[in-house]
Design a protein around this motif. Structure first.
Motif, PDB file in Angstrom:
ATOM      1  N   VAL A  69      17.651 -18.695   3.970  1.00  0.00           N
ATOM      2  CA  VAL A  69      16.679 -17.618   4.167  1.00  0.00           C
ATOM      3  C   VAL A  69      15.400 -18.000   3.440  1.00  0.00           C
ATOM      4  CG1 VAL A  69      16.158 -15.196   3.702  1.00  0.00           C
ATOM      5  CG2 VAL A  69      18.467 -15.852   4.415  1.00  0.00           C
ATOM      6  N   GLU A  70      14.288 -17.919   4.122  1.00  0.00           N
ATOM      7  CA  GLU A  70      13.003 -18.228   3.507  1.00  0.00           C
ATOM      8  C   GLU A  70      12.462 -16.969   2.815  1.00  0.00           C
ATOM      9  OE1 GLU A  70      11.577 -21.133   3.297  1.00  0.00           O
ATOM     10  OE2 GLU A  70      13.004 -22.216   4.565  1.00  0.00           O
ATOM     11  N   VAL A  71      12.155 -17.087   1.541  1.00  0.00           N
ATOM     12  CA  VAL A  71      11.645 -15.959   0.760  1.00  0.00           C
ATOM     13  C   VAL A  71      10.188 -16.217   0.409  1.00  0.00           C
ATOM     14  CG1 VAL A  71      11.832 -14.688  -1.411  1.00  0.00           C
ATOM     15  CG2 VAL A  71      13.907 -15.363  -0.164  1.00  0.00           C
ATOM     16  N   ALA A  72       9.328 -15.282   0.769  1.00  0.00           N
ATOM     17  CA  ALA A  72       7.901 -15.405   0.485  1.00  0.00           C
ATOM     18  C   ALA A  72       7.612 -14.947  -0.938  1.00  0.00           C
ATOM     19  CB  ALA A  72       7.096 -14.572   1.474  1.00  0.00           C
ATOM     20  N   PHE A  73       6.783 -15.734  -1.631  1.00  0.00           N
ATOM     21  CA  PHE A  73       6.411 -15.376  -3.007  1.00  0.00           C
ATOM     22  C   PHE A  73       5.093 -16.048  -3.356  1.00  0.00           C
ATOM     23  CE2 PHE A  73       6.667 -16.181  -7.665  1.00  0.00           C
ATOM     24  CZ  PHE A  73       6.634 -14.858  -8.086  1.00  0.00           C
ATOM     25  N   THR A  74       4.129 -15.256  -3.741  1.00  0.00           N
ATOM     26  CA  THR A  74       2.788 -15.705  -4.156  1.00  0.00           C
ATOM     27  C   THR A  74       2.185 -16.747  -3.212  1.00  0.00           C
ATOM     28  OG1 THR A  74       3.654 -17.415  -5.654  1.00  0.00           O
ATOM     29  CG2 THR A  74       3.274 -15.209  -6.588  1.00  0.00           C
ATOM     30  N   GLY A  75       2.256 -16.456  -1.932  1.00  0.00           N
ATOM     31  CA  GLY A  75       1.629 -17.322  -0.952  1.00  0.00           C
ATOM     32  C   GLY A  75       2.443 -18.525  -0.524  1.00  0.00           C
ATOM     33  N   GLU A  76       3.627 -18.698  -1.079  1.00  0.00           N
ATOM     34  CA  GLU A  76       4.505 -19.797  -0.706  1.00  0.00           C
ATOM     35  C   GLU A  76       5.817 -19.231  -0.158  1.00  0.00           C
ATOM     36  OE1 GLU A  76       3.705 -22.962  -0.912  1.00  0.00           O
ATOM     37  OE2 GLU A  76       1.839 -22.782  -2.070  1.00  0.00           O
ATOM     38  N   ASP A 167       0.881 -22.639 -14.997  1.00  0.00           N
ATOM     39  CA  ASP A 167       0.894 -22.262 -13.588  1.00  0.00           C
ATOM     40  C   ASP A 167       2.278 -22.420 -12.948  1.00  0.00           C
ATOM     41  OD1 ASP A 167       1.052 -25.002 -13.615  1.00  0.00           O
ATOM     42  OD2 ASP A 167      -0.537 -25.333 -12.139  1.00  0.00           O
ATOM     43  N   ALA A 168       3.314 -22.622 -13.757  1.00  0.00           N
ATOM     44  CA  ALA A 168       4.674 -22.721 -13.218  1.00  0.00           C
ATOM     45  C   ALA A 168       5.085 -21.389 -12.598  1.00  0.00           C
ATOM     46  CB  ALA A 168       5.656 -23.109 -14.321  1.00  0.00           C
ATOM     47  N   ARG A 169       5.913 -21.457 -11.604  1.00  0.00           N
ATOM     48  CA  ARG A 169       6.362 -20.236 -10.923  1.00  0.00           C
ATOM     49  C   ARG A 169       7.002 -19.268 -11.912  1.00  0.00           C
ATOM     50  NH1 ARG A 169      10.982 -20.959  -6.495  1.00  0.00           N
ATOM     51  NH2 ARG A 169      12.295 -20.821  -8.368  1.00  0.00           N
ATOM     52  N   ASP A 170       6.621 -18.005 -11.833  1.00  0.00           N
ATOM     53  CA  ASP A 170       7.213 -16.953 -12.663  1.00  0.00           C
ATOM     54  C   ASP A 170       8.576 -16.633 -12.068  1.00  0.00           C
ATOM     55  OD1 ASP A 170       8.057 -14.574 -13.821  1.00  0.00           O
ATOM     56  OD2 ASP A 170       6.058 -13.671 -13.847  1.00  0.00           O
ATOM     57  N   ASP A 171       9.645 -17.142 -12.674  1.00  0.00           N
ATOM     58  CA  ASP A 171      10.951 -17.025 -12.042  1.00  0.00           C
ATOM     59  C   ASP A 171      11.591 -15.652 -12.196  1.00  0.00           C
ATOM     60  OD1 ASP A 171      11.110 -19.397 -10.679  1.00  0.00           O
ATOM     61  OD2 ASP A 171      11.947 -20.510 -12.371  1.00  0.00           O
ATOM     62  N   VAL A 172      11.201 -14.872 -13.184  1.00  0.00           N
ATOM     63  CA  VAL A 172      11.664 -13.482 -13.230  1.00  0.00           C
ATOM     64  C   VAL A 172      11.104 -12.731 -12.021  1.00  0.00           C
ATOM     65  CG1 VAL A 172      11.515 -11.288 -14.470  1.00  0.00           C
ATOM     66  CG2 VAL A 172      12.001 -13.396 -15.730  1.00  0.00           C
ATOM     67  N   ALA A 173       9.818 -12.901 -11.767  1.00  0.00           N
ATOM     68  CA  ALA A 173       9.191 -12.252 -10.611  1.00  0.00           C
ATOM     69  C   ALA A 173       9.729 -12.820  -9.302  1.00  0.00           C
ATOM     70  CB  ALA A 173       7.676 -12.398 -10.679  1.00  0.00           C
ATOM     71  N   PHE A 174       9.972 -14.138  -9.269  1.00  0.00           N
ATOM     72  CA  PHE A 174      10.507 -14.755  -8.053  1.00  0.00           C
ATOM     73  C   PHE A 174      11.892 -14.194  -7.723  1.00  0.00           C
ATOM     74  CE2 PHE A 174      13.337 -18.177  -6.434  1.00  0.00           C
ATOM     75  CZ  PHE A 174      12.877 -18.196  -5.130  1.00  0.00           C
ATOM     76  N   LEU A 175      12.767 -14.079  -8.709  1.00  0.00           N
ATOM     77  CA  LEU A 175      14.108 -13.559  -8.452  1.00  0.00           C
ATOM     78  C   LEU A 175      14.052 -12.094  -8.025  1.00  0.00           C
ATOM     79  CD1 LEU A 175      16.110 -15.275 -11.315  1.00  0.00           C
ATOM     80  CD2 LEU A 175      16.114 -15.858  -8.879  1.00  0.00           C
ATOM     81  N   ALA A 176      13.090 -11.356  -8.547  1.00  0.00           N
ATOM     82  CA  ALA A 176      12.891  -9.975  -8.077  1.00  0.00           C
ATOM     83  C   ALA A 176      12.503  -9.980  -6.606  1.00  0.00           C
ATOM     84  CB  ALA A 176      11.823  -9.285  -8.914  1.00  0.00           C
ATOM     85  N   CYS A 210      17.177  -8.916 -19.271  1.00  0.00           N
ATOM     86  CA  CYS A 210      16.311  -8.401 -20.335  1.00  0.00           C
ATOM     87  C   CYS A 210      15.054  -7.755 -19.766  1.00  0.00           C
ATOM     88  CB  CYS A 210      15.901  -9.540 -21.279  1.00  0.00           C
ATOM     89  SG  CYS A 210      17.190 -10.143 -22.396  1.00  0.00           S
ATOM     90  N   GLU A 211      14.444  -8.411 -18.767  1.00  0.00           N
ATOM     91  CA  GLU A 211      13.129  -8.000 -18.295  1.00  0.00           C
ATOM     92  C   GLU A 211      13.160  -7.091 -17.076  1.00  0.00           C
ATOM     93  OE1 GLU A 211      10.053 -10.873 -18.255  1.00  0.00           O
ATOM     94  OE2 GLU A 211      10.886 -12.036 -19.915  1.00  0.00           O
ATOM     95  N   ARG A 212      14.222  -7.155 -16.263  1.00  0.00           N
ATOM     96  CA  ARG A 212      14.293  -6.304 -15.073  1.00  0.00           C
ATOM     97  C   ARG A 212      15.657  -5.620 -14.959  1.00  0.00           C
ATOM     98  NH1 ARG A 212      10.491  -6.532 -11.122  1.00  0.00           N
ATOM     99  NH2 ARG A 212      11.460  -4.509 -10.676  1.00  0.00           N
ATOM    100  N   PRO A 213      16.026  -4.822 -15.966  1.00  0.00           N
ATOM    101  CA  PRO A 213      17.322  -4.135 -15.892  1.00  0.00           C
ATOM    102  C   PRO A 213      17.378  -3.111 -14.765  1.00  0.00           C
ATOM    103  CG  PRO A 213      16.009  -3.253 -17.695  1.00  0.00           C
ATOM    104  CD  PRO A 213      15.281  -4.466 -17.195  1.00  0.00           C
ATOM    105  N   ASP A 214      16.212  -2.746 -14.238  1.00  0.00           N
ATOM    106  CA  ASP A 214      16.187  -1.825 -13.104  1.00  0.00           C
ATOM    107  C   ASP A 214      16.748  -2.466 -11.836  1.00  0.00           C
ATOM    108  OD1 ASP A 214      13.802  -3.453 -13.427  1.00  0.00           O
ATOM    109  OD2 ASP A 214      13.007  -2.455 -11.643  1.00  0.00           O
ATOM    110  N   LEU A 215      16.803  -3.805 -11.805  1.00  0.00           N
ATOM    111  CA  LEU A 215      17.278  -4.512 -10.616  1.00  0.00           C
ATOM    112  C   LEU A 215      18.722  -4.985 -10.744  1.00  0.00           C
ATOM    113  CD1 LEU A 215      14.195  -6.806  -9.829  1.00  0.00           C
ATOM    114  CD2 LEU A 215      14.783  -4.610  -8.777  1.00  0.00           C
ATOM    115  N   ILE A 216      19.207  -5.138 -11.977  1.00  0.00           N
ATOM    116  CA  ILE A 216      20.484  -5.802 -12.226  1.00  0.00           C
ATOM    117  C   ILE A 216      21.486  -4.846 -12.862  1.00  0.00           C
ATOM    118  CG2 ILE A 216      21.612  -7.686 -13.460  1.00  0.00           C
ATOM    119  CD1 ILE A 216      19.835  -8.671 -11.265  1.00  0.00           C
ATOM    120  N   ALA A 217      22.665  -4.718 -12.254  1.00  0.00           N
ATOM    121  CA  ALA A 217      23.698  -3.847 -12.814  1.00  0.00           C
ATOM    122  C   ALA A 217      24.529  -4.564 -13.867  1.00  0.00           C
ATOM    123  CB  ALA A 217      24.608  -3.326 -11.703  1.00  0.00           C
TER     124      ALA A 217
END
Length: 361
Positions: A69-76, A167-176, A210-217
């Motif tokens: 599955v192709e996931v779009a993130f920050t223009g890529e 400029d490395a990909r923000d992987d917390v945001a990417f996984l969200a 730690c950073e996105r407990p709203d997404l992870i049970a």
């Protein structure tokens, strides 16, 4: 001879207004009882209220089997390996397990190590497994077909000993973004999203909790649980201010006592630092667990430590593998170069049992 029935238009005005009002009330009540929740870009489905009055998510899933599955993130766009049991009901939302590879690896290799596809297929209801790949390329003398990559774990250097570029990909945001995309495309139950990971993937799963407990049970890192970053002055000491989720996240982890990569007792390397027990204890504090830890032996070389009475019915558990290396318990893949792999337990089967018992808040 009786009089013919009068048409509605001849009904007295006051009575006619009462009839119209009754119809409007009935229609509004019907609308209020139905909630429409789209779960796929090409689906048209609806949900309804359950016996408690809560909205029941409904959607249609077009994905089945193993695919990319192709996931779009920050223009890529980034490829994500996704497995959906072929006999899963396409109209029933399923849990999602993010399975994050270790450093110097990729999603395809991680799928082989964890074997979570088979666990998902064997479960009565099934669940979705997603193996995204990190974006920091690593140089290696043993290149893998799909590349050798490392996650951008916040504030942590890679196995090369270097901090990621700004400029490395923000992987917390990417996984969200992966979670959001699969919720739409794969009909995911947003209240039952979980993350596991091996080594560096375990660190990444920890950072996501730690950073996105709203997404992870719940999370279940293997050889990689963290509870935030170490202090700047002493990497063997945990800085509690670097992980402060605003809700409980259940935690299960597996770690070998002879792990030479991420030592059980910790080390003075900024890529690892404080001990496994410090990480587990910190999560017990974060989840408000009030009972003392209790340990029981589950097999010849494996013990289970549990913290009880946690907030929100959360749990914190550690499987300690006596003599175990930097390995995934129960895997069928030969990773003996990293130490002993126990076959006394299956981390993948145990983590799914744990996930299934701990849906989101």
């Amino acid at each position: 001879m009786s009089s013919p029935q009068q048409p509605f238009s001849s009904t007295p005005p006051r009575h006619r207004m009462l009839v119209i009002a009754s119809v409007i009330v009935a229609v509004l009540a019907l609308i209020a009882s139905v909630t429409v929740t789209g779960c796929g870009s090409d689906s048209a489905s609806s949900g309804s209220a359950d016996s408690t009055g809560s909205a029941v998510q409904a959607c249609t899933r077009a994905l089945s089997g193993t695919q990319t599955v192709e996931v779009a993130f920050t223009g890529e766009t980034y490829p994500v390996r996704v497995h959906v049991p072929t006999d899963a009901d396409p109209n029933t939302p399923l849990p999602l397990v993010l399975d994050l590879h270790g450093s110097n690896s990729n999603g395809t290799s991680q799928a082989e190590i964890s074997g979570l596809d088979a666990v998902a297929d064997a479960d009565a209801d099934g669940f979705i497994v997603a193996e995204p790949t990190a974006a920091i390329a690593l140089d290696t003398d043993d290149p893998l077909p799909d590349g050798n990559w490392a996650w951008n774990v916040p504030g942590v250097p890679t196995t090369a000993g270097e901090y990621p570029d700004d400029d490395a990909r923000d992987d917390v945001a990417f996984l969200a973004a992966v979670i959001d995309s699969l919720t739409e495309q794969a009909c995911v139950d947003a209240d039952r999203v979980y993350a596991t990971g091996y080594s560096g993937g375990g660190r990444m799963a920890s950072a996501l909790a730690c950073e996105r407990p709203d997404l992870i049970a719940a999370i279940a890192p293997v050889a990689g649980l963290r509870a935030g970053r170490a202090t700047e002055d002493d990497v063997t000491v945990l800085d509690p201010t670097t992980c402060a989720p605003d809700r409980p996240v259940s935690v299960l982890t597996f770690h070998g006592t002879e792990d030479q990569v991420n030592p059980f007792a910790g080390n003075d390397d900024a890529r690892w630092g404080y001990s496994v027990e410090a990480a587990v204890s910190a999560w017990a504090d974060l989840n408000g667990c009030t009972d003392e830890a209790a340990t029981e032996k589950v097999s010849d070389h494996v013990s289970l430590t549990r913290y009880g009475s946690c907030e929100g019915e959360a749990a914190v558990e550690l499987y300690t593998v006596d003599g175990g290396g930097h390995t995934w318990p129960g895997t069928g893949v030969d990773i003996s170069a990293l130490g002993t792999t126990t076959q006394e337990i299956s981390a993948s089967e145990l983590m799914w049992d744990f996930f299934a018992a701990h849906p989101g808040q």
